[in-house]
Design an enzyme around this catalytic site. Structure first.
Site, PDB file in Angstrom:
ATOM      1  N   LYS A 198      77.022  19.489  24.510  1.00 33.35           N
ATOM      2  CA  LYS A 198      76.689  18.809  23.508  1.00 33.35           C
ATOM      3  C   LYS A 198      77.433  17.787  23.158  1.00 33.35           C
ATOM      4  O   LYS A 198      76.501  16.274  22.788  1.00 33.35           O
ATOM      5  CB  LYS A 198      76.722  19.430  22.533  1.00 33.35           C
ATOM      6  CG  LYS A 198      76.373  21.376  22.125  1.00 33.35           C
ATOM      7  CD  LYS A 198      76.062  21.866  20.805  1.00 33.35           C
ATOM      8  CE  LYS A 198      75.705  22.932  20.848  1.00 33.35           C
ATOM      9  NZ  LYS A 198      75.666  23.957  22.280  1.00 33.35           N
TER      10      LYS A 198
HETATM   11  C1  PLP Z   1      74.695  24.233  22.333  1.00 34.39           C
HETATM   12  C2  PLP Z   1      74.787  25.568  23.544  1.00 34.39           C
HETATM   13  C3  PLP Z   1      73.474  25.849  24.643  1.00 34.39           C
HETATM   14  C4  PLP Z   1      72.266  25.951  23.897  1.00 34.39           C
HETATM   15  O1  PLP Z   1      72.131  24.870  24.187  1.00 34.39           O
HETATM   16  P1  PLP Z   1      70.507  24.186  23.525  1.00 34.39           P
HETATM   17  O2  PLP Z   1      70.026  23.185  23.893  1.00 34.39           O
HETATM   18  O3  PLP Z   1      70.735  24.601  21.759  1.00 34.39           O
HETATM   19  O4  PLP Z   1      69.530  24.919  23.656  1.00 34.39           O
HETATM   20  C5  PLP Z   1      74.266  26.347  25.775  1.00 34.39           C
HETATM   21  N1  PLP Z   1      75.528  26.563  25.837  1.00 34.39           N
HETATM   22  C6  PLP Z   1      76.501  25.965  24.864  1.00 34.39           C
HETATM   23  C7  PLP Z   1      77.748  26.158  25.715  1.00 34.39           C
HETATM   24  C8  PLP Z   1      76.288  25.408  24.585  1.00 34.39           C
HETATM   25  O5  PLP Z   1      77.244  24.948  23.052  1.00 34.39           O
END
Ligand code: PLP
Length: 464
Positions: free
Chosen positions: A112
């Site tokens: 993120k």
């Molecule tokens: C947020 C997250 C995801 C999922 O990503 P999306 O864009 O919501 O599909 C997968 N793995 C981790 C470690 C995350 O923090």
């Protein structure tokens, strides 16, 4: 470049207004009016260039004069200088023609950061230009909160309030938030569950007077400016593995579908993506929709990949809009039915264009644990449980071994030390910049699970 809502009943806006609006006024999500295209010569030109330059070049056509491209160049350079790898998002080989793309070298060790480090700076730049302030409000069950706080800390135009359920998130995750000593960061430990926290946030957003008074905003992947920076790494990884002359396949561990949708955008722009594997854990609303056309809410099951324990994948609405040839009235109708009944469906024929490129798999916790052990034994490489979901699904669905397969590694294994240790026998250490995390003082306000208490706290501390 202008942006339209998937539900067709909100003003058409430029990039800067879409950035600040987040969700469209009609409840829809914003998308560009047309898709910029990358010609093979453009892709070839990305080869060997620093990641921030590729990011600037890819994002430029989306700005449409709303925010100056030089400003964005400065922002991405600064944002990615905080990543602890010179390649920003390095590829690592884990098998035969098989790779992981490490998206976790940012400040909070979650993918993120790739988008939020850019988003926080875009917010700050645009608000400062306008002489305005925003209040960022959100609830976290662990991963989003730290990334949002790191993205907003010390930014004068922003105040950030993150609710977490007191005593119900891991100590690493809590400390990643509460040890941030910054006047504009407010951690609220609410005496309740994650669902209670989310309900409090939703209720505050639904209070239009409060929303306007505090200029409330969110930093989730409903915001187009959060999806856009994620398109970049698909293009960069493809080029590193031979695009435009060679195609590539991706496997994406999926929750809200923001990351997978960014891959779809990359392909739509011209990145030669031969296959996209959408990987889910037991919470499989996205993979069920992609295989059957039925979108249906089920109960959330806790798994060892908690960032993917999601009930409603908000970015599916963007894909739906594209699948229905941008028929906003049809999307609005389907989403209204879904909000009312928790169920809607599209005719399976509509999914045909997806079948050409998308495959799906759902992976259970036992298989994830086995895969982490196997990858470690075979390559000496420790992966986190979310990445393992992607690796298993990619191997299961792989169509052509001659096409490089890239699994997106979405978290650093040290964020989930217990799960990783149980599966591999190795307890992953936190990177040096977080090594003293357990010695730093914490800043947190503990509040009862009560709307008035939380609202009063936010009102008293927000500067907007
Ligand atoms: C947020 C997250 C995801 C999922 O990503 P999306 O864009 O919501 O599909 C997968 N793995 C981790 C470690 C995350 O923090």
């Amino acid at each position: 470049m202008k942006y339209v809502s998937t539900r067709g009943d909100a003003p058409v806006l430029g990039f800067d207004d879409v950035l600040l609006a987040g969700l469209a006024r009609d409840g829809g999500l914003y998308l560009p009016e047309t898709w910029p295209e990358l010609a093979p010569v453009d892709l070839a030109g990305f080869a060997g260039r620093p990641y921030p330059e590729v990011a600037t070049a890819l994002m430029a056509p989306y700005l449409g004069g709303g925010i100056d491209v030089e400003v964005v160049a400065g922002i991405v350079t600064e944002a990615y200088a905080r990543f602890r790898h010179p390649a920003v998002v390095p590829l690592r080989q884990v098998g035969s023609n098989e790779w992981v793309l490490e998206l976790f070298h940012g400040p909070t060790l979650a993918f993120k950061d790739v988008a939020l480090q850019v988003l926080g700076r875009l917010f700050d730049a645009e608000l400062t230009r306008r002489g305005e302030r925003l209040t960022i409000l959100g609830a976290t069950s662990g991963d989003t909160g730290p990334a949002a706080i790191e993205a907003c800390r010390d930014r004068d135009a922003l105040d950030v309030f993150i609710l977490h359920p007191a005593g119900r998130i891991s100590e690493v995750q809590r400390r990643q938030m509460t040890t941030v000593a910054s006047g504009n960061v407010h951690n609220l430990a609410v005496e309740g569950t994650f669902d209670d926290c989310q309900d409090l946030v939703k209720t505050m957003f639904a209070d239009l007077a409060l929303r306007e008074r505090l200029c409330l905003s969110a930093v989730n992947s409903i915001n187009w400016a959060r999806v856009l920076p994620q398109v970049v790494y698909y293009a960069a990884a493809a080029v590193a593995l031979g695009a435009p002359s060679r195609p590539v396949a991706f496997s994406v561990p999926t929750g809200n579908f923001g990351n997978a949708f960014a891959g779809w955008v990359a392909r739509r722009m011209g990145v030669p993506i031969a296959q996209m594997v959408v990987a889910s854990n037991r919470n499989d609303i996205a993979t069920r929709f992609l295989t059957s056309g039925v979108m249906e809410v089920q109960q959330v099951h806790p798994t060892t990949s908690p960032a993917m324990d999601i009930q409603v994948s908000s970015n599916l609405e963007r894909l739906l809009f594209e699948l229905l040839d941008r028929d906003a009235a049809a999307v609005a109708g389907l989403m209204a039915r879904f909000a009312e009944t928790g169920h809607m469906e599209v005719e399976p024929e509509r999914l045909a264009p997806l079948r050409a490129v998308f495959d799906t798999a759902r992976v259970d916790d036992a298989t994830v644990a086995r895969a982490m052990g196997e990858v470690y034994a075979a390559s000496g490489h420790v992966v986190d449980p979310h990445t393992a979901v992607g690796l298993v699904a990619g191997r299961e669905c792989r169509r052509d071994p001659a096409v490089p397969l890239v699994t997106l590694a979405t978290a650093h294994p040290a964020k989930f030390p217990d799960t990783v240790e149980a599966a591999t026998g190795v307890r992953p250490a936190l990177p040096a910049h977080l090594a003293d995390l357990f010695d730093r003082p914490e800043h947190v306000a503990t509040l009862p699970c009560d709307l008035a208490a939380v609202r009063d706290y936010v009102v008293a501390n927000a500067r907007a």
